[in-house]
Design a protein around this motif. Structure first.
Motif, mmCIF file in Angstrom:
data_model
loop_
_atom_site.group_PDB
_atom_site.id
_atom_site.type_symbol
_atom_site.label_atom_id
_atom_site.label_comp_id
_atom_site.label_asym_id
_atom_site.label_seq_id
_atom_site.Cartn_x
_atom_site.Cartn_y
_atom_site.Cartn_z
ATOM 1 N N PRO A 189 0.828 -1.218 0.000
ATOM 2 C CA PRO A 189 0.000 0.000 0.000
ATOM 3 C C PRO A 189 0.858 1.263 0.000
ATOM 4 N N LEU A 190 0.303 2.299 -0.583
ATOM 5 C CA LEU A 190 0.994 3.590 -0.609
ATOM 6 C C LEU A 190 0.628 4.329 0.673
ATOM 7 N N ARG A 191 1.629 5.004 1.281
ATOM 8 C CA ARG A 191 1.291 5.804 2.460
ATOM 9 C C ARG A 191 0.230 6.838 2.097
ATOM 10 N N GLY A 216 -5.866 -1.518 -4.834
ATOM 11 C CA GLY A 216 -5.311 -2.197 -3.652
ATOM 12 C C GLY A 216 -6.186 -1.957 -2.437
ATOM 13 N N SER A 217 -5.613 -1.369 -1.379
ATOM 14 C CA SER A 217 -6.398 -1.135 -0.173
ATOM 15 C C SER A 217 -7.255 0.130 -0.261
ATOM 16 N N GLY A 218 -7.266 0.763 -1.419
ATOM 17 C CA GLY A 218 -8.220 1.864 -1.643
ATOM 18 C C GLY A 218 -7.670 3.243 -1.284
ATOM 19 N N THR A 219 -6.362 3.362 -1.186
ATOM 20 C CA THR A 219 -5.802 4.614 -0.662
ATOM 21 C C THR A 219 -6.183 5.835 -1.511
ATOM 22 N N PHE A 220 -5.987 5.764 -2.834
ATOM 23 C CA PHE A 220 -6.343 6.939 -3.662
ATOM 24 C C PHE A 220 -7.839 7.239 -3.582
ATOM 25 N N ALA A 270 -10.935 0.049 -8.601
ATOM 26 C CA ALA A 270 -11.081 -1.340 -9.059
ATOM 27 C C ALA A 270 -9.762 -2.065 -8.829
ATOM 28 N N ASP A 271 -9.840 -3.356 -8.749
ATOM 29 C CA ASP A 271 -8.628 -4.184 -8.619
ATOM 30 C C ASP A 271 -9.005 -5.575 -9.092
ATOM 31 N N ARG A 272 -8.040 -6.271 -9.680
ATOM 32 C CA ARG A 272 -8.384 -7.618 -10.164
ATOM 33 C C ARG A 272 -8.396 -8.625 -9.020
ATOM 34 N N ALA A 299 -10.053 -6.500 -13.884
ATOM 35 C CA ALA A 299 -8.693 -6.214 -14.364
ATOM 36 C C ALA A 299 -8.759 -4.963 -15.227
ATOM 37 N N LEU A 300 -7.642 -4.256 -15.301
ATOM 38 C CA LEU A 300 -7.602 -3.005 -16.070
ATOM 39 C C LEU A 300 -8.176 -3.197 -17.476
ATOM 40 N N ALA A 301 -7.786 -4.293 -18.125
ATOM 41 C CA ALA A 301 -8.197 -4.492 -19.517
ATOM 42 C C ALA A 301 -9.704 -4.681 -19.651
ATOM 43 N N ALA A 314 -2.923 5.596 -10.945
ATOM 44 C CA ALA A 314 -2.611 4.196 -10.652
ATOM 45 C C ALA A 314 -1.220 4.047 -10.057
ATOM 46 N N ASN A 315 -1.140 3.083 -9.195
ATOM 47 C CA ASN A 315 0.124 2.700 -8.555
ATOM 48 C C ASN A 315 0.291 1.203 -8.856
ATOM 49 N N PRO A 316 0.709 0.898 -10.113
ATOM 50 C CA PRO A 316 0.777 -0.518 -10.513
ATOM 51 C C PRO A 316 1.905 -1.240 -9.772
HETATM 52 C C1 LIG Z 1 1.054 -1.562 -5.641
HETATM 53 S S1 LIG Z 1 -0.540 -2.203 -5.443
HETATM 54 C C2 LIG Z 1 -1.557 -0.765 -5.258
HETATM 55 C C3 LIG Z 1 -1.545 -0.275 -3.843
HETATM 56 C C4 LIG Z 1 -2.563 0.804 -3.587
HETATM 57 N N1 LIG Z 1 -2.210 2.061 -4.219
HETATM 58 C C5 LIG Z 1 -2.694 0.957 -2.068
HETATM 59 O O1 LIG Z 1 -2.339 2.032 -1.547
HETATM 60 O O2 LIG Z 1 -3.119 0.003 -1.414
HETATM 61 C C6 LIG Z 1 -0.945 -2.703 -7.051
HETATM 62 C C7 LIG Z 1 -2.336 -3.304 -7.185
HETATM 63 O O3 LIG Z 1 -2.592 -3.492 -8.558
HETATM 64 C C8 LIG Z 1 -3.393 -4.653 -8.698
HETATM 65 N N2 LIG Z 1 -3.241 -5.087 -10.104
HETATM 66 C C9 LIG Z 1 -2.136 -5.576 -10.701
HETATM 67 N N3 LIG Z 1 -2.372 -5.776 -12.014
HETATM 68 C C10 LIG Z 1 -3.644 -5.413 -12.244
HETATM 69 C C11 LIG Z 1 -4.460 -5.378 -13.400
HETATM 70 N N4 LIG Z 1 -4.007 -5.772 -14.575
HETATM 71 N N5 LIG Z 1 -5.723 -4.927 -13.273
HETATM 72 C C12 LIG Z 1 -6.207 -4.519 -12.077
HETATM 73 N N6 LIG Z 1 -5.475 -4.541 -10.942
HETATM 74 C C13 LIG Z 1 -4.210 -4.973 -11.023
HETATM 75 C C14 LIG Z 1 -2.856 -5.600 -7.671
HETATM 76 O O4 LIG Z 1 -3.834 -6.567 -7.330
HETATM 77 C C15 LIG Z 1 -2.514 -4.652 -6.512
HETATM 78 O O5 LIG Z 1 -3.591 -4.568 -5.603
#
Ligand SMILES: C[S@@+](CC[C@H](N)C(=O)[O-])C[C@H]1O[C@@H](n2cnc3c(N)ncnc32)[C@H](O)[C@@H]1O
Length: 386
Positions: A189-191, A216-220, A270-272, A299-301, A314-316
């Motif tokens: 997660p991002l701070r 991820g945990s929904g921070t943004f 969203a998150d996959r 998923a993003l796609a 996004a924070n991939p």
């Molecule tokens: C670095 S984490 C994001 C953390 C988030 N910013 C936070 O603060 O909790 C990357 C997230 O991207 C998701 N992810 C990776 N590839 C993805 C995709 N193709 N589509 C949707 N989500 C994806 C992962 O499941 C993971 O939760």
């Protein structure tokens, strides 16, 4: 960032007190100082760059305002003064002369943290104990009446450079990125204060549609939703300065009562990964903004862009912790293709572990922010709508 403001010259004594009011220092991750300065000035605080952070006069009103409404600050310390420190005894004498009874209750535990550069006095238990004992000595004089000592320790920072020590006291209590709602963390997660800074660097403001397709945990989404709702960054929090002897609760109450108006803002996360969805949903509920956003598993796609445009942030996965490193360039190129094909007209902001990967998202991404996250230097790229 394009701008760079130099810190105040070293001769400019920020240690305070100025006119009886000591100087506070708002501290943030290196790289975010300009954003923090702009934020504090916009909050009406007379702030300026200083060595190690952003300085302002530590009036009760300014401390209240910064703690109530700064999204970006990491912590705030109040500088009590300086002491000569060519020996432990000299340091102890200087420490005893500082006005501890305004900040520490007799018998309250004290935690001392030392940093030392170019001095014989090294960080360690001997110096910490000496400083704590000297503070105890200073508190044996006349007392401010009332109240028992809080059990929470007061954190005191001693910075020794050559034979001079600067002593500061923690005003925040805990690190300010801890908002009180994120107990469910997905991976990496991002701070929260870094996420808030990324949103500002991306040019996002309440009212603009926001989508985080890898939430991820929904921070943004949660940081954005709380701002859009006019809610303060933190909930259920007692700051260290609220425990200081003689603390007046009115300035903080007043600051918190001056809430910005809520601005309707469509927010989608969203998150996959199903676990990320469980975490972000629980966090959004705790943050009181679950009704102010949509969270879904995709998923993003597969994610359909909403009808009107806004900011895609996004924070991939960086590859270093979350995905196999060998695949990372290919994976980021695939994100770039999806964004180019399906998210036309959107402004895009992406947190990346290096500028090359930003180029995989889009060759015209420009770096608007740099900081270190979890020990990894990262860049934030921004692509204005095409
Ligand atoms: C670095 S984490 C994001 C953390 C988030 N910013 C936070 O603060 O909790 C990357 C997230 O991207 C998701 N992810 C990776 N590839 C993805 C995709 N193709 N589509 C949707 N989500 C994806 C992962 O499941 C993971 O939760």
């Amino acid at each position: 960032m394009a701008r760079h403001r130099s810190p105040a010259p070293r001769g400019d004594d920020d240690t305070g007190p100025h006119g009886g009011v000591p100087t506070a220092l708002a501290i943030v991750h290196p790289g975010l100082e300009d954003l923090l300065l702009d934020e504090l000035v916009a909050l009406g605080v007379d702030a300026r760059p200083s060595e190690g952070g952003i300085a302002f006069a530590a009036t009760p009103e300014a401390l209240a305002q910064v703690h109530a409404w700064s999204w970006i600050a990491g912590e705030v310390r109040v500088r009590l003064g300086r002491a000569r420190a060519s020996s432990l005894d000299e340091l102890a004498t200087g420490v005893r002369a500082l006005p501890w009874s305004r900040y520490v209750h007799p018998h309250q535990p004290v935690e001392v943290e030392i940093s030392s550069h170019g001095s014989r006095l090294r960080r360690g238990p001997a110096v910490e104990r000496k400083v704590a004992l000297a503070i105890g000595d200073a508190l044996r004089g006349p007392r401010i009446a009332g109240g028992r000592a809080p059990r929470e320790p007061v954190r005191v920072h001693v910075r020794v450079v050559d034979d001079r020590a600067t002593l500061s006291i923690d005003a925040s209590g805990d690190r300010l990125h801890r908002r009180g709602w994120r107990t469910d963390a997905a991976r990496a997660p991002l701070r929260e204060n870094l996420a808030a800074a990324v949103l500002v660097a991306a040019g996002w403001k309440p009212g603009e549609r926001l989508v985080d397709p890898m939430c991820g945990s929904g921070t943004f989404p949660i940081e954005a939703a709380r701002r859009a709702a006019g809610l303060p960054p933190r909930t259920g929090w007692t700051h260290a300065f609220e425990r200081w002897p003689g603390h007046d609760p009115k300035p903080l109450k007043k600051a918190l009562s001056r809430r910005p108006a809520a601005v309707p803002t469509p927010i989608l996360g969203a998150d996959r990964d199903a676990r990320a969805l469980t975490a972000s949903t629980a966090n959004a509920r705790r943050a009181g903004v679950d009704k102010g956003m949509t969270l879904l598993q995709a998923a993003l796609a597969e994610l359909d862009p909403p009808a009107s445009t806004g900011l895609l942030v996004a924070n991939p996965p960086y590859g270093k912790r979350v995905a196999p490193a060998a695949d990372i360039e290919r994976t980021w190129s695939a994100y770039g293709r999806v964004i180019a094909e399906r998210w036309l007209g959107w402004r895009v902001a992406v947190v990346a572990p290096d500028p090359r990967l930003l180029g995989r998202i889009h060759p015209e991404m420009r770096v608007v922010l740099r900081f270190v996250h979890g020990g990894i230097p990262v860049v934030v790229g921004r692509l204005d709508s095409r």
